[in-house]
Design an enzyme around this catalytic site. Structure first.
Site, short mmCIF file in Angstrom:
data_model
loop_
_atom_site.label_atom_id
_atom_site.label_comp_id
_atom_site.label_asym_id
_atom_site.label_seq_id
_atom_site.Cartn_x
_atom_site.Cartn_y
_atom_site.Cartn_z
N ARG A 86 39.64 65.40 132.48
CA ARG A 86 40.87 64.77 132.68
C ARG A 86 41.78 64.56 131.86
O ARG A 86 41.48 64.27 130.71
CB ARG A 86 40.68 63.56 133.53
CG ARG A 86 40.17 63.67 135.01
CD ARG A 86 39.65 62.52 135.80
NE ARG A 86 38.62 61.70 135.15
CZ ARG A 86 38.66 60.62 134.26
NH1 ARG A 86 40.08 60.07 134.03
NH2 ARG A 86 37.85 60.06 133.73
N TYR A 229 40.95 72.20 136.05
CA TYR A 229 39.65 71.34 136.03
C TYR A 229 39.35 70.29 136.60
O TYR A 229 40.35 69.48 136.73
CB TYR A 229 39.52 71.09 134.27
CG TYR A 229 38.10 70.46 134.05
CD1 TYR A 229 37.04 71.40 133.91
CD2 TYR A 229 37.67 69.29 134.24
CE1 TYR A 229 35.81 70.82 133.86
CE2 TYR A 229 36.51 68.71 133.97
CZ TYR A 229 35.36 69.61 133.81
OH TYR A 229 34.30 69.45 133.52
N LYS A 238 39.94 62.54 142.65
CA LYS A 238 40.44 61.22 141.95
C LYS A 238 41.72 61.01 142.42
O LYS A 238 42.12 59.85 142.37
CB LYS A 238 40.31 61.17 140.43
CG LYS A 238 38.76 61.47 139.77
CD LYS A 238 37.99 60.03 140.24
CE LYS A 238 36.58 60.17 140.11
NZ LYS A 238 36.00 60.61 138.93
N HIS A 258 35.59 53.62 142.59
CA HIS A 258 34.86 54.58 141.77
C HIS A 258 33.33 54.21 141.70
O HIS A 258 33.09 53.54 140.70
CB HIS A 258 35.21 54.65 140.49
CG HIS A 258 35.04 55.65 139.50
ND1 HIS A 258 35.19 55.70 138.03
CD2 HIS A 258 34.23 56.81 139.62
CE1 HIS A 258 34.81 56.90 137.56
NE2 HIS A 258 34.47 57.67 138.55
N SER A 280 33.45 56.67 133.92
CA SER A 280 33.08 57.94 133.93
C SER A 280 32.11 58.15 133.01
O SER A 280 31.89 57.78 131.67
CB SER A 280 34.19 58.83 133.60
OG SER A 280 35.32 58.55 134.61
N CYS A 282 28.88 57.09 132.74
CA CYS A 282 28.27 56.10 132.56
C CYS A 282 26.92 55.71 133.54
O CYS A 282 26.50 54.77 133.24
CB CYS A 282 28.88 54.71 132.24
SG CYS A 282 30.09 54.91 130.76
N ASP A 305 29.97 59.01 143.46
CA ASP A 305 31.29 59.02 142.67
C ASP A 305 32.28 57.84 143.24
O ASP A 305 33.13 57.08 142.32
CB ASP A 305 31.75 60.15 142.28
CG ASP A 305 32.75 60.15 141.01
OD1 ASP A 305 32.51 59.68 140.34
OD2 ASP A 305 33.90 60.70 141.35
N ARG A 397 29.88 70.53 133.80
CA ARG A 397 29.50 69.74 135.05
C ARG A 397 28.89 70.92 136.10
O ARG A 397 29.01 72.04 135.94
CB ARG A 397 30.72 69.08 135.73
CG ARG A 397 31.29 68.06 134.87
CD ARG A 397 31.88 67.06 135.68
NE ARG A 397 32.17 65.96 134.76
CZ ARG A 397 32.10 64.37 135.17
NH1 ARG A 397 31.85 64.07 136.20
NH2 ARG A 397 32.43 63.66 134.14
P1 GTP Z 1 31.29 60.60 136.33
O1 GTP Z 1 30.96 61.63 137.12
O2 GTP Z 1 31.96 61.08 135.22
O3 GTP Z 1 32.08 59.59 137.23
O4 GTP Z 1 30.04 59.88 135.98
P2 GTP Z 1 28.67 59.24 136.13
O5 GTP Z 1 28.85 57.87 136.01
O6 GTP Z 1 28.16 59.63 137.50
O7 GTP Z 1 27.98 59.77 135.01
P3 GTP Z 1 26.41 60.06 135.05
O8 GTP Z 1 25.39 59.51 135.87
O9 GTP Z 1 26.21 61.63 134.92
O10 GTP Z 1 26.00 59.72 133.59
C1 GTP Z 1 25.62 60.41 132.36
C2 GTP Z 1 25.30 59.88 131.14
O11 GTP Z 1 24.81 58.59 131.19
C3 GTP Z 1 24.27 60.65 130.55
O12 GTP Z 1 24.44 60.69 129.29
C4 GTP Z 1 23.08 60.11 130.60
O13 GTP Z 1 21.96 60.34 130.02
C5 GTP Z 1 23.45 58.50 130.56
N1 GTP Z 1 22.53 57.69 131.46
C6 GTP Z 1 22.51 57.59 132.79
N2 GTP Z 1 21.78 56.46 132.92
C7 GTP Z 1 21.32 56.16 131.97
C8 GTP Z 1 20.23 54.81 131.65
O14 GTP Z 1 19.79 54.43 132.48
N3 GTP Z 1 20.17 54.67 130.27
C9 GTP Z 1 20.63 55.36 129.32
N4 GTP Z 1 20.43 55.21 128.17
N5 GTP Z 1 21.62 56.44 129.58
C10 GTP Z 1 21.83 56.73 130.87
C1 SPV Z 2 35.29 61.14 136.26
O1 SPV Z 2 35.75 61.47 135.36
O2 SPV Z 2 35.26 60.07 136.61
C2 SPV Z 2 34.44 62.35 137.07
C3 SPV Z 2 34.80 63.78 136.94
O3 SPV Z 2 34.02 61.95 138.01
S1 SPV Z 2 36.57 64.12 137.33
O4 SPV Z 2 36.73 64.58 138.84
O5 SPV Z 2 36.85 65.23 136.40
O6 SPV Z 2 37.37 63.00 137.31
MN MN Z 3 33.88 59.58 138.31
#
Ligand code: GTP
Ligand code: SPV
Ligand code: MN
Length: 613
Positions: A86, A229, A238, A258, A280, A282, A305, A397
């Site tokens: 983004r 993207y 979003k 979110h 994002s 996290c 999400d 992704r």
């Molecule tokens: P968006 O799609 O961007 O909104 O993000 P999301 O919050 O869905 O992210 P996602 O769950 O894919 O988080 C990805 C990152 O967080 C990766 O690097 C994971 O390894 C890390 N992660 C997720 N859960 C944990 C956890 O419990 N502990 C640690 N140390 N890392 C974590």
């Molecule tokens: C985020 O960045 O929080 C996402 C990916 O979930 S995007 O759809 O690119 O915003």
């Molecule tokens: Mn997101």
């Protein structure tokens, strides 16, 4: 100047004559006059349509077909190097009044922006097909659902929207029957004909160095230019489901968030529904697909999400996942951390910016402990483990239908009442593993003060600490301080039926720089404590920043966490927290007198307890 279908030009608020369908036809004709595509295709969402578009993208070199024996029905897209996330620096909120955008959004005068966009979009689809994509957020016709139409000149966007939303004829029938819809326009900004009319050759990932992601909150419109993207181009996600929907929610008394959504069942067979907002990249997808490591508990997936929340007739806060797919972060997704996501993407998945293996499958950092000896990296270049660069882009992704998730809750497409709301971020220091808010007001304060280390999901320097209130910093469609007041108002209406609020942090580190908490499946241990609190079964320890577990109430059996590290996980250092309070006050100051006065009360009482701690 394009006339908005739902409102006349220049943001006057009287309704344009004609039914939603009449306005749709007029708007499509207007946008076509401006962007000048070679042809117009109305998308019906059929399997045949997605087969045809996929074949076309493969023939054009825009998708690589993966080995059907290893990854059936799946494809790889590689973006250009400057179109990988983004673009918050090119995202604009064009409210009539600048104060309504607030200090955390980039405001532009709507009349000036419209004029600028008219120039930018003029002829932007020359030589391309313009697709008209009718979609529903939430089940078509559902009580919390909203309709939209995306015009786009990208077939990749059409395919992705088909996975992420309910798309097609069913939606058009709703519009024909008179349901209003939100207008969204997307162009890659890469026309194939110049002024002389001659057709130029296309590239694998058309885009433009100049990008615009523009929201007009009053007229509920989105205009996106120059990027193909994710969050820049899939406008249902979003731009609509958060930025525009948050404005609709403010006006209509609901919330667009979110947040992931899960259904949790306890050993006593009680079910709970939990929502969690993390910035994002996290951990939302991870928590949404969590596999509990403690016996007797199950977690089912509802969304990863976005959540829309609205008070139901029973007085409780109900939630839906408006999306129909996952656009999940690939790196870090492996059989050890998230086996459910690995299983979800076994077939029928579009991968973007991951690496390609020699046998035609995909790979990314963390999928397997060891990298294959040779890969084609996300840029299309040869790669070996000694290359010194990541093989997959850190924000690579997967796009896949939610129905492929093996832990999807049976009723995932319905709405249900929430028992708990979690706020979290990526904090190496200070923030304990879990803290319960004293009440709704304190919970809203905790949400408003989320800060997190920057990830690769948006352009910017990874690792720096930034405030990300409610994980909505890039997504709140109006003044963030008004959004906090709106949350407080919703809480007033919910009263004693409001879900309980908690703050969590899986990312706290010890002095040696390693994570203090194992995370992932073991986060079920934290969920257990949270839900025992929801049930009022156990007491908690009052600390200056909220309520934390008695250590004996957190099940750490079988974990390799020493007592000392557990204490570090819950340590609340008064000096660091007083400094944190100062930073919070500084952060709030930019919103002036729009900050809810309740926050000053919470800050005062928190400081008072910290001084006497
Ligand atoms: P968006 O799609 O961007 O909104 O993000 P999301 O919050 O869905 O992210 P996602 O769950 O894919 O988080 C990805 C990152 O967080 C990766 O690097 C994971 O390894 C890390 N992660 C997720 N859960 C944990 C956890 O419990 N502990 C640690 N140390 N890392 C974590
Ligand atoms: C985020 O960045 O929080 C996402 C990916 O979930 S995007 O759809 O690119 O915003
Ligand atoms: Mn997101």
């Amino acid at each position: 100047m394009i006339t908005n279908p739902n409102h006349p030009a220049r943001l006057e608020h009287n309704v344009v004559p004609g039914s939603p369908r009449v306005r749709l036809d007029a708007w499509v004709a207007d946008v076509a006059r401006l962007t000048q595509p070679d042809d117009i295709v109305w998308c019906d969402g059929s399997a045949e349509e997605s087969r045809r578009l996929t074949r076309q993208l493969v023939a054009e070199g825009k998708l690589v077909e993966l080995n059907p024996d290893l990854r059936p029905g799946s494809y790889l897209a590689r973006t250009s190097a400057n179109d990988v996330a983004r673009v918050e620096g090119r995202t604009f909120t064009c409210s009539v009044d600048e104060d309504d955008a607030g200090p955390t959004n980039q405001w532009r005068d709507p009349v000036e922006m419209r004029a600028e966009l008219d120039g930018v979009f003029a002829g932007s689809m020359r030589g391309r097909t313009m697709y008209v994509v009718p979609f529903s957020l939430g089940p078509v016709g559902g009580p919390l659902s909203q309709l939209g139409v995306e015009i786009t000149d990208s077939a990749y966007v059409v395919l992705s929207m088909g996975l992420m939303t309910r798309l097609g004829d069913r939606v058009l029938r709703e519009i024909n029957a008179g349901t209003p819809w939100v207008a969204t326009v997307h162009s890659l900004g890469h026309p194939l004909r110049g002024d002389d009319g001659a057709l130029q050759e296309d590239v694998a990932w058309p885009s433009n160095d100049t990008k615009y992601i523009v929201q007009f909150p009053e007229t509920r419109e989105i205009w996106s230019y120059g990027s193909g993207y994710g969050g820049n181009a899939l406008l249902a996600k979003k731009c609509f489901a958060l930025r525009i929907a948050s404005v609709m929610a403010r006006d209509e008394g609901w919330l667009a968030e979110h947040m992931l959504l899960i259904k949790v069942t306890s050993p006593e067979n009680h079910t709970f529904h939990v929502a969690a907002a993390f910035p994002s990249a996290c951990g939302k997808t991870n928590l949404a697909m969590l596999q509990p490591t403690i016996p007797g508990w199950t977690v089912e997936t509802i969304g990863d999400d976005i959540a829309w929340l609205k008070q139901g007739s029973d007085g409780r806060l109900h939630a839906i996942n408006p999306e129909a797919g996952f656009f999940g972060v690939a790196p870090g997704t492996g059989t050890l951390t998230n086996p459910i996501a690995v299983e979800t993407v076994r077939a029928n998945t579009i991968f973007t910016n991951v690496a390609l293996t020699d046998d035609g499958d995909v790979w990314w950092e963390g999928l397997t402990p060891e990298a294959p000896a040779h890969l084609i990296d996300w840029t299309g270049a040869d790669w070996t483990p000694s290359s010194g660069t990541p093989a997959a882009h850190p924000n690579s992704r997967f796009t896949v239908s939610i129905d492929q998730c093996p832990t999807l809750a049976e009723d995932a497409h319905e709405s249900f009442p929430l028992d708990a709301i979690l706020f979290g971020g990526r904090r190496a220091t200070n923030v304990p593993l879990v803290v319960q808010a004293r009440d709704w007001k304190h919970g809203v304060f905790l949400g408003a003060t989320i800060s997190s280390e920057q990830t690769a999901a948006a352009e910017g320097s990874v690792g720096s600490l930034r405030r990300d209130p409610f994980a909505m910093l890039p997504f709140c469609g109006y003044n963030m301080a008004d959004y906090w007041s709106h949350w407080l108002d919703v809480g007033d209406r919910l009263g004693s039926r409001a879900p309980k609020i908690f703050q969590v942090n899986w990312f706290r580190k010890g002095d040696d720089g390693s994570y203090l908490w194992p995370g992932f499946g073991d986060n079920s241990r934290v969920l257990e404590w949270i839900l025992r609190r929801v049930e009022n079964r156990i007491p908690a320890v009052r600390v200056p920043i909220g309520e934390v577990p008695r250590l004996r109430d957190l099940d750490v059996s079988g974990l390799d966490v020493t007592r000392d590290r557990l204490e570090q996980l819950f340590d609340v250092d008064p000096d660091s927290w007083l400094a944190e309070c100062d930073l919070t006050e500084e952060f709030f100051a930019q919103f002036g007198d729009r900050v809810p006065p309740e926050f000053a009360d919470v800050l005062r009482s928190t400081r008072y307890s910290l001084h006497s701690a």
